[in-house]
Structures are given as C-alpha cells and as structure tokens.
Design a protein around this motif. Structure first.
Motif, short mmCIF file in Angstrom:
data_model
loop_
_atom_site.label_atom_id
_atom_site.label_comp_id
_atom_site.label_asym_id
_atom_site.label_seq_id
_atom_site.Cartn_x
_atom_site.Cartn_y
_atom_site.Cartn_z
N PHE A 63 29.03 41.16 36.14
CA PHE A 63 30.02 41.88 35.98
C PHE A 63 31.46 41.19 35.95
O PHE A 63 32.30 41.21 34.82
CB PHE A 63 30.44 42.79 37.28
N THR A 64 31.61 40.17 36.65
CA THR A 64 32.89 39.20 36.57
C THR A 64 32.83 38.43 35.37
O THR A 64 33.77 38.01 34.74
CB THR A 64 33.03 38.53 37.86
N VAL A 65 31.49 37.91 35.00
CA VAL A 65 31.40 36.68 33.99
C VAL A 65 31.84 37.88 32.86
O VAL A 65 32.50 37.24 31.83
CB VAL A 65 29.91 36.31 34.08
N MET A 66 31.12 39.01 32.65
CA MET A 66 31.38 39.87 31.35
C MET A 66 32.86 40.16 31.24
O MET A 66 33.38 40.16 30.15
CB MET A 66 30.62 40.96 31.43
N ALA A 67 33.64 40.33 32.52
CA ALA A 67 35.10 40.38 32.10
C ALA A 67 35.66 39.39 32.00
O ALA A 67 36.94 39.39 31.16
CB ALA A 67 35.65 40.89 33.74
N HIS A 68 35.31 38.12 32.16
CA HIS A 68 35.78 36.80 31.80
C HIS A 68 35.89 36.82 30.01
O HIS A 68 36.92 36.54 29.49
CB HIS A 68 35.16 35.86 32.55
N GLU A 69 34.57 37.15 29.83
CA GLU A 69 34.21 36.57 28.40
C GLU A 69 35.07 37.95 27.50
O GLU A 69 35.55 37.77 26.36
CB GLU A 69 32.72 36.90 27.94
N LEU A 70 35.17 39.13 28.09
CA LEU A 70 35.92 40.05 27.39
C LEU A 70 37.35 40.08 27.33
O LEU A 70 37.98 40.03 26.15
CB LEU A 70 35.70 41.42 28.20
N ALA A 71 37.92 39.30 28.28
CA ALA A 71 39.35 38.80 28.16
C ALA A 71 39.40 37.86 26.87
O ALA A 71 40.46 37.88 26.48
CB ALA A 71 39.59 38.03 29.43
N HIS A 72 38.41 37.25 26.60
CA HIS A 72 38.50 36.01 25.39
C HIS A 72 38.63 37.00 23.93
O HIS A 72 39.09 36.48 23.17
CB HIS A 72 37.45 35.26 25.18
N ASN A 73 38.42 38.31 24.18
CA ASN A 73 38.85 39.19 22.91
C ASN A 73 40.26 39.36 22.97
O ASN A 73 40.86 39.32 21.62
CB ASN A 73 38.15 40.47 22.85
N LEU A 74 41.15 39.13 24.11
CA LEU A 74 42.50 39.21 23.88
C LEU A 74 43.37 38.01 23.88
O LEU A 74 44.51 37.81 23.66
CB LEU A 74 43.04 40.01 25.07
N LYS A 84 44.99 37.13 33.68
CA LYS A 84 45.54 38.32 33.91
C LYS A 84 44.71 39.25 33.27
O LYS A 84 44.36 40.38 33.99
CB LYS A 84 47.10 38.30 33.35
N TYR A 85 44.20 38.96 32.04
CA TYR A 85 43.23 39.98 31.20
C TYR A 85 41.96 40.14 32.02
O TYR A 85 41.37 41.32 32.15
CB TYR A 85 43.23 39.60 29.75
N THR A 86 41.27 39.12 32.62
CA THR A 86 40.29 39.25 33.29
C THR A 86 40.28 40.19 34.67
O THR A 86 39.56 40.93 34.61
CB THR A 86 39.88 37.67 33.83
N GLU A 87 41.38 39.86 35.11
CA GLU A 87 41.58 40.56 36.37
C GLU A 87 41.95 42.05 36.05
O GLU A 87 41.47 42.95 36.94
CB GLU A 87 43.14 39.95 37.23
N SER A 88 42.60 42.19 34.93
CA SER A 88 42.61 43.67 34.42
C SER A 88 41.31 44.44 34.22
O SER A 88 41.20 45.64 34.48
CB SER A 88 43.68 43.75 33.35
N PHE A 89 40.41 43.45 33.56
CA PHE A 89 39.15 44.21 33.23
C PHE A 89 38.61 44.47 34.66
O PHE A 89 37.74 45.50 34.74
CB PHE A 89 38.40 43.29 32.39
N VAL A 90 38.46 43.37 35.54
CA VAL A 90 37.74 43.89 36.73
C VAL A 90 38.33 44.99 37.49
O VAL A 90 37.68 45.93 37.98
CB VAL A 90 37.83 42.36 37.88
N MET A 91 39.67 45.13 37.67
CA MET A 91 40.32 46.24 38.25
C MET A 91 39.99 47.52 37.46
O MET A 91 39.81 48.37 38.13
CB MET A 91 41.67 46.08 38.24
N LEU A 92 40.11 47.70 36.26
CA LEU A 92 39.95 48.84 35.39
C LEU A 92 38.45 49.43 35.38
O LEU A 92 38.41 50.50 35.76
CB LEU A 92 40.08 48.56 33.97
N TYR A 93 37.46 48.44 35.49
CA TYR A 93 36.21 48.76 35.65
C TYR A 93 35.33 48.97 36.85
O TYR A 93 33.97 48.90 36.77
CB TYR A 93 35.34 48.29 34.25
N LEU A 94 35.86 48.19 37.86
CA LEU A 94 35.23 48.09 39.20
C LEU A 94 34.77 49.61 39.76
O LEU A 94 33.59 49.50 40.20
CB LEU A 94 36.37 47.68 40.38
#
Length: 107
Positions: A63-74, A84-94
C-alpha cells in the motif's frame, strides 16, 4: 498471490488495473517504478519479503509502495514535495486499506 494483492490495492486507490503490472528483475534494487503513469512492481521483492506470509504487514508495505509510486504522477523527483504527496495518498486512502484488511480478517 502478488497480483491479487495489487488488484485489491487498486480497488483501495480506485485505480484501473490496466495501469499496474508485475515484472521480475532477479538482481536489481528497484522495488517498483512509475513510467508514464503506469506502475510496475518487482515480483522478486514480494517473494523475498511476503510470499510465505500475506498478512496486514504485507498489505501495508505494498500500500505504501503504491502511494510512493502514485506520488510520482504529481512529482518526478524524490524531494519534500514528493514526500508530501506520498503522505497525502496514504492519509486519504488509509481508511480504504483498513476496510480491505477487515474484510480479509486481518488487523
């Protein structure tokens, strides 16, 4: 097994499964990468870390690895903005991950 985990995480992140792929690199250090908004996950790391025990720690890791990779879209760089984007994805989808783990009887 790994594909099932990633498919479940696609549901959590509301991703189309066609944007996620598994590859195998027997010697590289890359766990996953993002190329043109498609995410690639190295089977070797799943086998080394989680193949024998698919539990909540396994799901949390990917889940965290996926958040990290999704952050690379931004943000393509590995910098504070990317963090910041990685943490935002984790927070939003946790909450979605917690729900998934609950349905699988994991805590």
């Amino acid at each position: 097994q790994f594909a099932d985990i990633l498919e479940n995480l696609c549901l959590v992140y509301r991703l189309n499964t066609s944007t996620v792929a598994v590859y195998y690199d027997p010697s590289g250090n890359t766990i996953a990468f993002n190329s043109n908004k498609s995410l690639y996950f190295n089977l070797r790391f799943f086998c080394a870390l989680h193949r024998r025990n698919v539990d909540s720690a396994c799901y949390s890791y990917w889940f965290t690895v996926m958040a990290h990779e999704l952050a690379h879209n931004l943000c393509t760089a590995h910098n504070k903005e990317h963090g910041k984007y990685t943490e935002s994805f984790v927070m939003l989808y946790l909450p979605g991950l917690a729900k998934l783990l609950s349905t699988k009887g994991m805590q």
